[in-house]
Design a protein around this motif. Structure first.
Motif, short mmCIF file in Angstrom:
data_model
loop_
_atom_site.label_atom_id
_atom_site.label_comp_id
_atom_site.label_asym_id
_atom_site.label_seq_id
_atom_site.Cartn_x
_atom_site.Cartn_y
_atom_site.Cartn_z
N PHE A 188 0.83 -1.21 0.00
CA PHE A 188 0.00 0.00 0.00
C PHE A 188 0.86 1.26 0.00
CE2 PHE A 188 -3.32 -2.58 2.58
CZ PHE A 188 -3.74 -3.23 1.43
N ASP A 189 1.90 1.28 0.86
CA ASP A 189 2.77 2.45 0.94
C ASP A 189 3.49 2.71 -0.38
OD1 ASP A 189 2.00 2.95 3.52
OD2 ASP A 189 3.77 2.04 4.45
N ALA A 190 3.87 1.64 -1.07
CA ALA A 190 4.57 1.79 -2.36
C ALA A 190 3.67 2.43 -3.41
CB ALA A 190 5.06 0.44 -2.84
N LEU A 191 2.37 2.25 -3.28
CA LEU A 191 1.42 2.83 -4.23
C LEU A 191 1.25 4.33 -4.02
CD1 LEU A 191 -1.37 0.09 -4.13
CD2 LEU A 191 0.21 0.55 -6.02
N GLY A 192 1.56 4.81 -2.83
CA GLY A 192 1.41 6.23 -2.52
C GLY A 192 -0.02 6.56 -2.15
N SER A 193 -0.23 7.74 -1.56
CA SER A 193 -1.56 8.14 -1.11
C SER A 193 -2.40 8.64 -2.28
CB SER A 193 -1.47 9.21 -0.03
OG SER A 193 -1.32 10.48 -0.62
N ARG A 194 -3.69 8.83 -2.00
CA ARG A 194 -4.62 9.35 -3.00
C ARG A 194 -4.74 10.86 -2.88
NH1 ARG A 194 -8.23 6.20 -5.64
NH2 ARG A 194 -7.84 4.00 -5.37
N ALA A 195 -3.66 11.52 -2.51
CA ALA A 195 -3.71 12.97 -2.25
C ALA A 195 -4.35 13.74 -3.40
CB ALA A 195 -2.31 13.50 -1.97
N ASP A 196 -3.89 13.51 -4.61
CA ASP A 196 -4.38 14.28 -5.75
C ASP A 196 -5.55 13.61 -6.46
OD1 ASP A 196 -2.50 16.36 -5.47
OD2 ASP A 196 -0.97 15.10 -6.37
N ARG A 197 -5.74 12.32 -6.24
CA ARG A 197 -6.84 11.60 -6.89
C ARG A 197 -7.79 11.10 -5.79
NH1 ARG A 197 -2.97 8.43 -8.16
NH2 ARG A 197 -4.19 6.57 -7.65
N GLY A 198 -8.80 11.87 -5.55
CA GLY A 198 -9.80 11.44 -4.58
C GLY A 198 -9.88 12.33 -3.36
N ILE A 199 -8.78 12.44 -2.63
CA ILE A 199 -8.84 13.17 -1.35
C ILE A 199 -9.09 14.66 -1.56
CG2 ILE A 199 -7.53 13.81 0.71
CD1 ILE A 199 -6.20 11.00 0.53
N LYS A 200 -8.24 15.31 -2.34
CA LYS A 200 -8.43 16.76 -2.58
C LYS A 200 -9.74 17.03 -3.29
CE LYS A 200 -3.61 18.26 -2.66
NZ LYS A 200 -2.50 18.79 -3.49
N GLU A 201 -10.12 16.14 -4.21
CA GLU A 201 -11.37 16.32 -4.96
C GLU A 201 -12.58 16.33 -4.02
OE1 GLU A 201 -11.42 14.14 -9.10
OE2 GLU A 201 -10.29 12.92 -7.66
N ALA A 202 -12.60 15.38 -3.11
CA ALA A 202 -13.74 15.27 -2.19
C ALA A 202 -13.81 16.46 -1.24
CB ALA A 202 -13.66 13.96 -1.42
N PHE A 203 -12.67 16.85 -0.67
CA PHE A 203 -12.66 17.99 0.25
C PHE A 203 -13.05 19.28 -0.46
CE2 PHE A 203 -10.25 15.18 3.08
CZ PHE A 203 -10.81 15.50 4.30
N ALA A 204 -12.63 19.43 -1.71
CA ALA A 204 -12.98 20.63 -2.48
C ALA A 204 -14.49 20.69 -2.74
CB ALA A 204 -12.23 20.64 -3.80
N LEU A 205 -15.11 19.54 -2.94
CA LEU A 205 -16.54 19.52 -3.22
C LEU A 205 -17.36 19.83 -1.98
CD1 LEU A 205 -18.48 18.98 -5.58
CD2 LEU A 205 -18.58 16.60 -4.85
N VAL A 206 -16.94 19.33 -0.84
CA VAL A 206 -17.67 19.58 0.41
C VAL A 206 -17.41 21.00 0.89
CG1 VAL A 206 -17.81 18.95 2.86
CG2 VAL A 206 -17.82 17.17 1.10
#
Length: 200
Positions: free
Chosen positions: A22-40
């Motif tokens: 999981f760590d090798a894949l990296g976080s979803r910072a730019d794909r998913g996380i920022k998108e959701a917080f921006a929408l809310v």
């Protein structure tokens, strides 16, 4: 041992190896996380992450809120998450028997609900709809298949059963929501269905 129990056992027996993967894949910072917080777009939203694993994405999510809860069915992965992100809250929970917190603003389910059958996923989504505030968001990431299918995989990380979904399958199951985003993304040679849903 049934398929669900075998899947849980594989995650528990190989938690350290899954964490490295999981760590090798990296976080979803730019794909998913920022998108959701921006929408809310509200201060300190109430966030639930389903299938938080070893806390890989929790590290990023808590940059945007102090109200985060990560749940996972694997107690060994939850132990690793608590070590990795000590200031976040984590619980061991079976999503099929879980009583969801109320008034959620964002729910993340990155590659976790892949273990739910179509019938199970439909039940879970209805519960999530009830748990969300108006305007709340769910971000789903599911393994793609041209047709809905059950797949049991055996490798060095054990035996796991998951389900493949098309974008059409997900839209059919989420008619109570507004579909904000639906796309196929290639990650490591595997196609994933990425869907962001908002409660009307």
């Amino acid at each position: 041992m049934d398929k669900k129990a075998q899947t849980i056992k594989s995650y528990n027996d190989n938690a350290q190896s899954f964490a490295k993967k999981f760590d090798a894949l990296g976080s979803r910072a730019d794909r998913g996380i920022k998108e959701a917080f921006a929408l809310v777009n509200r201060l300190n939203p109430n966030v639930l992450e389903i299938g938080c694993g070893n806390g890989r994405d929790a590290e990023e999510i808590i940059k945007y809120t102090n109200d985060y809860l990560g749940i996972d069915i694997s107690e060994k992965l939850i132990e690793l998450a608590r070590q990795k992100v000590p200031r976040a809250r984590f619980e061991v929970a079976d999503i099929e028997r879980y009583t969801f917190p109320e008034k959620l603003d964002i729910i993340f389910a990155f590659a976790s609900l892949i273990h739910a059958s179509k019938e199970g996923l439909q039940r879970i989504l209805k519960q999530l709809f009830g748990a969300l505030n108006s305007g709340g968001v769910i971000y789903l990431s599911m393994k793609y298949g041209d047709v809905y299918d059950e797949v049991t995989k055996e490798d060095e990380l054990g035996v796991r059963t998951h389900y493949l979904y098309s974008i059409e399958d997900i839209k059919e199951l989420t008619q109570d929501f507004i579909v904000v985003k639906s796309a196929l993304e290639d990650r490591g040679g595997r196609l994933w269905v990425e869907v962001m849903l908002q409660k009307k």
